[in-house]
Design a protein around this motif. Structure first.
Motif, PDB file in Angstrom:
ATOM      1  N   HIS A  97       0.806  -0.907  -0.037  1.00 34.10           N
ATOM      2  CA  HIS A  97      -0.068   0.113   0.057  1.00 34.10           C
ATOM      3  C   HIS A  97       0.701   1.399   0.032  1.00 34.10           C
ATOM      4  CE1 HIS A  97      -3.347   2.610   1.016  1.00 34.10           C
ATOM      5  NE2 HIS A  97      -2.680   3.216   2.173  1.00 34.10           N
ATOM      6  N   GLU A  98       1.966   1.115   0.820  1.00 34.84           N
ATOM      7  CA  GLU A  98       2.794   2.451   0.839  1.00 34.84           C
ATOM      8  C   GLU A  98       3.757   2.723  -0.505  1.00 34.84           C
ATOM      9  OE1 GLU A  98       5.158   2.933   4.388  1.00 34.84           O
ATOM     10  OE2 GLU A  98       3.683   1.613   5.368  1.00 34.84           O
ATOM     11  N   VAL A  99       3.917   1.528  -0.987  1.00 32.62           N
ATOM     12  CA  VAL A  99       4.607   1.306  -2.334  1.00 32.62           C
ATOM     13  C   VAL A  99       3.743   2.270  -3.534  1.00 32.62           C
ATOM     14  CG1 VAL A  99       5.746  -0.001  -4.177  1.00 32.62           C
ATOM     15  CG2 VAL A  99       6.246  -0.328  -1.850  1.00 32.62           C
ATOM     16  N   PHE A 100       2.472   1.685  -3.289  1.00 28.16           N
ATOM     17  CA  PHE A 100       1.399   2.041  -4.342  1.00 28.16           C
ATOM     18  C   PHE A 100       1.282   3.692  -4.042  1.00 28.16           C
ATOM     19  CE2 PHE A 100      -2.626   2.995  -5.970  1.00 28.16           C
ATOM     20  CZ  PHE A 100      -2.754   1.969  -7.478  1.00 28.16           C
ATOM     21  N   ILE A 101       1.275   4.098  -2.910  1.00 24.70           N
ATOM     22  CA  ILE A 101       1.062   5.645  -2.785  1.00 24.70           C
ATOM     23  C   ILE A 101       2.220   6.526  -3.277  1.00 24.70           C
ATOM     24  CG2 ILE A 101       1.076   7.541  -0.923  1.00 24.70           C
ATOM     25  CD1 ILE A 101      -0.834   5.372   0.800  1.00 24.70           C
ATOM     26  N   LEU A 102       3.455   5.790  -2.982  1.00 24.14           N
ATOM     27  CA  LEU A 102       4.587   6.542  -3.569  1.00 24.14           C
ATOM     28  C   LEU A 102       4.537   6.560  -5.191  1.00 24.14           C
ATOM     29  CD1 LEU A 102       7.503   5.035  -1.368  1.00 24.14           C
ATOM     30  CD2 LEU A 102       6.673   7.434  -1.282  1.00 24.14           C
ATOM     31  N   ASN A 128      10.944   2.086  -9.975  1.00 17.82           N
ATOM     32  CA  ASN A 128       9.913   0.720 -10.170  1.00 17.82           C
ATOM     33  C   ASN A 128       9.829   0.243  -8.660  1.00 17.82           C
ATOM     34  OD1 ASN A 128      12.077  -1.229  -9.357  1.00 17.82           O
ATOM     35  ND2 ASN A 128      12.876  -0.944 -11.507  1.00 17.82           N
ATOM     36  N   PRO A 129       8.837  -0.600  -8.634  1.00 16.98           N
ATOM     37  CA  PRO A 129       8.369  -1.125  -7.139  1.00 16.98           C
ATOM     38  C   PRO A 129       9.607  -1.910  -6.579  1.00 16.98           C
ATOM     39  CG  PRO A 129       6.529  -1.376  -8.618  1.00 16.98           C
ATOM     40  CD  PRO A 129       7.730  -1.049  -9.611  1.00 16.98           C
ATOM     41  N   ALA A 130      10.299  -2.680  -7.200  1.00 19.67           N
ATOM     42  CA  ALA A 130      11.380  -3.475  -6.708  1.00 19.67           C
ATOM     43  C   ALA A 130      12.521  -2.468  -6.040  1.00 19.67           C
ATOM     44  CB  ALA A 130      11.976  -4.444  -7.462  1.00 19.67           C
ATOM     45  N   GLN A 131      12.880  -1.602  -6.649  1.00 22.50           N
ATOM     46  CA  GLN A 131      13.832  -0.641  -6.349  1.00 22.50           C
ATOM     47  C   GLN A 131      13.220   0.350  -5.032  1.00 22.50           C
ATOM     48  OE1 GLN A 131      17.012  -0.116  -7.541  1.00 22.50           O
ATOM     49  NE2 GLN A 131      17.310   0.560  -5.989  1.00 22.50           N
ATOM     50  N   ILE A 132      12.086   0.729  -5.041  1.00 22.00           N
ATOM     51  CA  ILE A 132      11.441   1.140  -3.791  1.00 22.00           C
ATOM     52  C   ILE A 132      11.527   0.398  -2.380  1.00 22.00           C
ATOM     53  CG2 ILE A 132       9.449   2.274  -2.664  1.00 22.00           C
ATOM     54  CD1 ILE A 132       8.474   3.204  -5.531  1.00 22.00           C
ATOM     55  N   VAL A 133      11.268  -0.859  -2.827  1.00 24.54           N
ATOM     56  CA  VAL A 133      11.327  -1.893  -1.730  1.00 24.54           C
ATOM     57  C   VAL A 133      12.624  -1.809  -1.024  1.00 24.54           C
ATOM     58  CG1 VAL A 133      10.953  -4.390  -1.115  1.00 24.54           C
ATOM     59  CG2 VAL A 133       9.349  -3.058  -2.140  1.00 24.54           C
ATOM     60  N   THR A 134      13.618  -2.125  -2.110  1.00 31.46           N
ATOM     61  CA  THR A 134      15.107  -2.248  -1.893  1.00 31.46           C
ATOM     62  C   THR A 134      15.685  -1.019  -1.092  1.00 31.46           C
ATOM     63  OG1 THR A 134      15.433  -3.741  -3.470  1.00 31.46           O
ATOM     64  CG2 THR A 134      17.414  -2.708  -2.760  1.00 31.46           C
ATOM     65  N   ASP A 135      15.396   0.308  -1.675  1.00 34.44           N
ATOM     66  CA  ASP A 135      16.094   1.704  -1.057  1.00 34.44           C
ATOM     67  C   ASP A 135      15.169   1.651   0.550  1.00 34.44           C
ATOM     68  OD1 ASP A 135      17.142   1.660  -3.291  1.00 34.44           O
ATOM     69  OD2 ASP A 135      15.931   3.375  -4.217  1.00 34.44           O
ATOM     70  N   LYS A 136      13.875   1.383   0.426  1.00 30.85           N
ATOM     71  CA  LYS A 136      13.461   1.528   1.793  1.00 30.85           C
ATOM     72  C   LYS A 136      13.443   0.532   2.706  1.00 30.85           C
ATOM     73  CE  LYS A 136      10.953   5.462   0.880  1.00 30.85           C
ATOM     74  NZ  LYS A 136      11.069   6.799   1.469  1.00 30.85           N
ATOM     75  N   VAL A 137      14.080  -0.605   2.222  1.00 28.01           N
ATOM     76  CA  VAL A 137      14.198  -1.703   3.272  1.00 28.01           C
ATOM     77  C   VAL A 137      12.961  -2.325   3.766  1.00 28.01           C
ATOM     78  CG1 VAL A 137      15.704  -2.894   5.047  1.00 28.01           C
ATOM     79  CG2 VAL A 137      16.485  -0.897   3.982  1.00 28.01           C
ATOM     80  N   TRP A 138      11.959  -2.320   2.790  1.00 28.06           N
ATOM     81  CA  TRP A 138      10.713  -2.966   3.158  1.00 28.06           C
ATOM     82  C   TRP A 138      10.511  -4.355   3.019  1.00 28.06           C
ATOM     83  CZ3 TRP A 138       7.281   1.788   0.820  1.00 28.06           C
ATOM     84  CH2 TRP A 138       7.661   3.039   1.823  1.00 28.06           C
ATOM     85  N   MET A 139      11.454  -5.081   2.772  1.00 28.59           N
ATOM     86  CA  MET A 139      11.089  -6.489   2.538  1.00 28.59           C
ATOM     87  C   MET A 139      10.491  -7.042   3.711  1.00 28.59           C
ATOM     88  SD  MET A 139      13.741  -5.305   0.768  1.00 28.59           S
ATOM     89  CE  MET A 139      15.483  -5.632   1.659  1.00 28.59           C
ATOM     90  N   LYS A 140       9.479  -7.974   3.414  1.00 23.67           N
ATOM     91  CA  LYS A 140       8.787  -8.743   4.573  1.00 23.67           C
ATOM     92  C   LYS A 140       9.749  -9.613   5.298  1.00 23.67           C
ATOM     93  CE  LYS A 140       5.442 -11.590   3.373  1.00 23.67           C
ATOM     94  NZ  LYS A 140       4.172 -12.104   3.117  1.00 23.67           N
ATOM     95  N   VAL A 141       9.478  -9.593   6.302  1.00 31.29           N
ATOM     96  CA  VAL A 141       9.991 -10.357   7.673  1.00 31.29           C
ATOM     97  C   VAL A 141       9.277 -11.557   7.793  1.00 31.29           C
ATOM     98  CG1 VAL A 141      10.997 -10.683   9.969  1.00 31.29           C
ATOM     99  CG2 VAL A 141      11.245  -8.341   8.700  1.00 31.29           C
ATOM    100  N   ASN A 142      10.033 -12.849   7.504  1.00 29.12           N
ATOM    101  CA  ASN A 142       9.340 -13.957   7.471  1.00 29.12           C
ATOM    102  C   ASN A 142       9.926 -14.966   8.817  1.00 29.12           C
ATOM    103  OD1 ASN A 142       7.023 -13.921   5.298  1.00 29.12           O
ATOM    104  ND2 ASN A 142       8.843 -13.810   4.446  1.00 29.12           N
ATOM    105  N   ASP A 143      11.198 -14.651   9.333  1.00 30.41           N
ATOM    106  CA  ASP A 143      11.570 -15.279  10.113  1.00 30.41           C
ATOM    107  C   ASP A 143      11.176 -15.577  11.320  1.00 30.41           C
ATOM    108  OD1 ASP A 143      14.639 -16.374  10.942  1.00 30.41           O
ATOM    109  OD2 ASP A 143      14.017 -15.157  12.702  1.00 30.41           O
ATOM    110  N   ASP A 144      10.746 -16.851  11.722  1.00 29.40           N
ATOM    111  CA  ASP A 144      10.061 -17.572  12.850  1.00 29.40           C
ATOM    112  C   ASP A 144      10.472 -16.943  14.045  1.00 29.40           C
ATOM    113  OD1 ASP A 144       8.192 -18.527  11.071  1.00 29.40           O
ATOM    114  OD2 ASP A 144       9.124 -20.587  11.128  1.00 29.40           O
ATOM    115  N   GLU A 145      11.736 -17.058  14.275  1.00 31.74           N
ATOM    116  CA  GLU A 145      12.390 -16.516  15.644  1.00 31.74           C
ATOM    117  C   GLU A 145      12.278 -14.995  15.843  1.00 31.74           C
ATOM    118  OE1 GLU A 145      16.768 -16.377  17.798  1.00 31.74           O
ATOM    119  OE2 GLU A 145      16.423 -17.661  16.043  1.00 31.74           O
ATOM    120  N   ALA A 146      12.369 -14.322  14.657  1.00 29.64           N
ATOM    121  CA  ALA A 146      12.172 -12.659  14.766  1.00 29.64           C
ATOM    122  C   ALA A 146      10.585 -12.467  15.304  1.00 29.64           C
ATOM    123  CB  ALA A 146      12.476 -11.977  13.531  1.00 29.64           C
ATOM    124  N   ILE A 147       9.926 -13.315  14.703  1.00 32.67           N
ATOM    125  CA  ILE A 147       8.345 -12.990  14.680  1.00 32.67           C
ATOM    126  C   ILE A 147       8.083 -13.246  16.292  1.00 32.67           C
ATOM    127  CG2 ILE A 147       6.107 -13.842  14.224  1.00 32.67           C
ATOM    128  CD1 ILE A 147       7.103 -13.964  11.332  1.00 32.67           C
TER     129      ILE A 147
END
Length: 530
Positions: free
Chosen positions: A441-446, A454-473
Motif C-alpha cells: 500500500h505504501e509503495v502504491f502511494i509513492l 520501479n516497485p522493486a527498487q522502492i522496496v530495496t531502497d526503503k528496506v521494506w522486504m517482508k520479515v518471515n523469520d519465525d524467531e524474529a516473529i
C-alpha cells in the motif's frame, strides 16, 4: 407542524461483500414486517435516452444549459409545427428491450395523453398507450444488504412494457414572490418508461433492481443513469396486506431520484400503511411525494376518482413499423431489429459469470469488481500480463492496496495514473512473499505521487522486504504481550477478538508493518493459549 416520522431511523449502508459471500437461490429474506403482514412493490422507471437531440425535434439535449435556450418551435407548441421521430431513440428502445428479454412489437403506435400543467405547452404528452414498442420482459438481479439479508439471492422482476414518450418541462416554484417559473429545456426530452410488475417485496429489492437496470443501461449506452440530474427517475407503487389476503390498496410515490430515497420512501410508506390499517383506518389510493429531509412521504393528489386523460391516436405520427430481417435484405430506411441485435454488448450478469468462470473468483468479488468504477477494466488489463490462476490474488491486492490509496485522493481506477505493467510488478513482489500488503500500500502511494522508481527498487531502497523469520516473529510477539499484559489478561477472560486485533495493531506499529502478519496472528494466538 408536521407529525414526526413513524419510520424508525434505519441505517442503510453501502453494499459490503462479506468473506463468506455465497449466492443462494430461492431465498426470500427481506426486511422484517410486523407479524402477519407482507408488502408488495412495483416500480416504473423513466430513463432519459442518451441522445444529442430530443424525441420529436432537433433541439439539443444539454443538462445545465441556461433556461429556455434549448427549445424549438415544436417544443414550445407553436401552431403549425409537426413532430419528427428521432431514429436513434427508436434504436435505443429496441436495444434496451432486447437486453431485457422483451417481445418487440413490429408495429406500435403513438398516442396523446391529455392533461393540463403549465410546463406542458401542448396540453398533452405524446406517449405509447395502446401498443408500446416492447412488452413481456424480465430483469434478473442479485439482492444483498448486510444487516437485512442473511445470504444474497437472485430475484426476477417481470416487465409489463417499455414505451417511448416525451418529457415535460420543468416548473421552478418561487415561494418568495408566490409564482412559478417555467423552463422548457427539458420539454420533449426522449424517455423510455419501463413498467415492472409488482414482484418486489421491500425497498432493498427495489434498490437492487434499479442498480442492476442502471448497469444494463450504462453498458448499452442508452441512458447515462445520472439520477442526480433526473436522467433516471423512479415511481414506486406500494401496498400491504395480511398473509393469505388479496392485494391491498396501493399508493404511488413519484419522482424518486436516488436509490436511498427509493428505499427510505418504500419502507416509510409500508410502515405508514400498516399503522393506518391496524388503527382502523383505510388506505386511500393516492399519489404521494417523498420528503428527503423528513424521510417521509406526503400526499400530493387523490387517485380515487380516475383521471380521464382522453387518450387518442397521435394524428401527426404514423404507426412505428419495424422489420427483423438479415442485413443483406434490409432497407436502410427502415429500423431493423436484427441490425440492432448485433450491437448487444456483454451485459452485467454475463460479465459477473465470466469473472467467476475465467478467474475462479467467488461471486462476491465479481460483484465488487463490477460495482467499483474502473475495477473491471484495470483488473483485466493487469491479468493480461499474469497467469490466469493469479486472478483471485490480483483482485484481492487491487481491493486491499489500490482502492484505498486511490480513494484517499478521490481517484477511480479508470483514472489511475499507474500503468498496468507497474502494478503487475508490484503484485509479483507480494506474490513472491517479498512484500506484505501493508508495505505494498505504501509503495502504491509513492507511485501514485509520481515516484519514478520501479516497485522493486522502492522496496530495496526503503528496506521494506517482508520479515518471515519465525524467531524474529516470536521475539516481537513476546515483547508486545509483555508490554500489553492487561490486554492479554482481558483476552484470557473474555476471548474477544478485539483484544487480539489490538495486539496485532501493536505488532504492526512496532515493526513498521514489515512483518508477515499472517504468521504474527498465528504466533500471538499460540502464546495467548499458553
Amino acid at each position: 407542524m408536521r407529525t414526526p416520522s413513524i419510520l424508525n431511523k434505519l441505517k442503510f449502508g453501502h453494499y459490503l461483500i462479506p468473506k463468506d459471500f455465497n449466492l443462494v437461490g430461492g431465498i426470500r429474506s427481506f426486511i422484517p414486517r410486523p407479524e402477519g403482514w407482507e408488502s408488495v412493490i412495483g416500480i416504473e422507471v423513466h430513463a432519459q435516452i442518451d441522445t444529442n437531440s430530443k424525441l420529436f425535434s432537433s433541439s439539443e439535449v444539454k443538462y445545465g444549459a441556461p433556461v429556455n435556450t434549448k427549445v424549438s418551435l415544436f417544443d414550445a407548441a407553436i401552431p403549425g409545427t409537426l413532430p419528427v421521430l428521432n431514429r436513434k431513440c427508436v434504436e435505443a428502445g429496441i436495444l434496451t428491450s432486447l437486453a431485457l428479454s422483451c417481445q418487440i412489437n413490429k408495429v406500435s403506435y403513438f398516442d396523446r395523453k391529455h392533461y393540463f400543467y403549465a410546463d406542458l405547452p401542448t396540453g398533452y404528452q405524446i406517449t405509447q398507450q395502446r401498443k408500446a414498442i416492447a412488452y413481456d420482459g424480465h430483469c434478473k438481479f442479485i439482492v444483498y444488504t448486510p444487516g437485512f439479508h442473511k445470504k444474497p439471492y437472485y430475484s426476477t422482476a417481470k416487465i409489463r412494457q417499455i414505451q417511448l414518450e416525451q418529457d415535460s418541462g420543468k416548473s421552478i416554484h418561487d415561494l418568495n414572490s408566490n409564482r412559478s417559473l417555467i423552463d422548457l429545456n427539458r420539454a420533449g426530452l426522449p424517455l423510455m418508461e419501463i413498467v415492472f410488475e409488482p414482484d418486489l417485496k421491500d425497498g432493498e429489492e427495489a434498490a437492487a433492481l434499479v442498480k442492476e437496470l442502471s448497469d444494463i443501461l450504462l453498458s448499452l449506452g442508452t441512458c447515462n443513469c445520472k439520477m442526480e440530474e433526473g436522467s433516471l427517475r423512479v415511481d414506486a407503487n406500494i401496498s400491504v396486506n395480511r398473509h393469505g389476503e388479496g392485494l391491498g390498496t396501493r399508493t404511488e410515490v413519484k419522482n424518486l431520484n436516488s436509490v436511498r430515497a427509493l428505499v427510505n420512501a418504500i419502507e416509510f410508506e409500508v410502515r405508514r400503511q400498516i399503522q393506518v390499517i391496524e388503527a382502523g383506518g383505510v388506505i386511500v389510493n393516492e399519489t404521494r411525494s417523498y420528503d428527503s429531509q423528513m424521510k417521509e412521504t406526503l400526499p400530493m393528489r387523490d387517485k380515487e376518482v380516475k383521471q380521464d386523460y382522453r387518450f387518442m391516436p397521435e394524428p401527426n405520427l404514423p404507426p412505428l413499423r419495424l422489420v427483423d430481417i438479415p442485413d443483406e435484405e434490409a432497407d436502410s430506411a427502415l429500423v431493423n431489429i436484427a441490425q440492432v441485435r448485433q450491437r448487444l454488448p456483454e451485459l452485467p450478469e454475463m460479465k459477473r459469470q465470466r469473472l467467476v468462470q475465467k478467474f475462479n473468483l467467488n461471486i462476491g468479488m465479481a460483484i465488487l469488481i463490477m460495482n467499483t468504477p474502473g475495477f473491471l477494466t484495470y483488473f483485466e488489463s493487469v491479468m493480461e500480463l499474469l497467469p490466469l490462476p493469479s486472478g483471485v490474488r490480483v483482485a484481492k491486492v487491487l481491493h486491499k492496496v489500490a482502492i484505498p490509496a486511490l480513494s484517499e485522493q478521490d481517484i477511480d481506477l479508470d483514472s489511475c495514473p499507474i500503468p498496468h505493467h507497474v502494478f503487475a510488478e508490484l503484485y509479483k513482489l507480494v506474490e513472491s512473499d517479498t512484500l506484505n500488503l501493508v508495505k505494498a500500500h505504501e509503495v502504491f502511494i509513492l507511485l501514485l505521487n509520481g515516484d519514478s522508481r520501479n516497485p522493486a527498487q522502492i522496496v530495496t531502497d526503503k528496506v521494506w522486504m517482508k520479515v518471515n523469520d519465525d524467531e524474529a516473529i516470536s521475539t516481537i510477539c513476546l515483547q508486545i504481550l509483555s508490554e500489553n499484559s492487561a490486554v492479554r489478561a482481558k483476552y484470557k477472560t473474555t476471548k474477544h477478538e478485539k483484544h487480539v486485533n489490538k495486539l496485532m495493531g501493536a505488532v504492526r506499529k512496532a515493526t513498521a508493518g514489515k512483518y508477515d502478519m499472517r504468521k504474527v496472528d498465528i504466533c500471538l494466538r499460540k502464546f495467548l493459549q499458553e
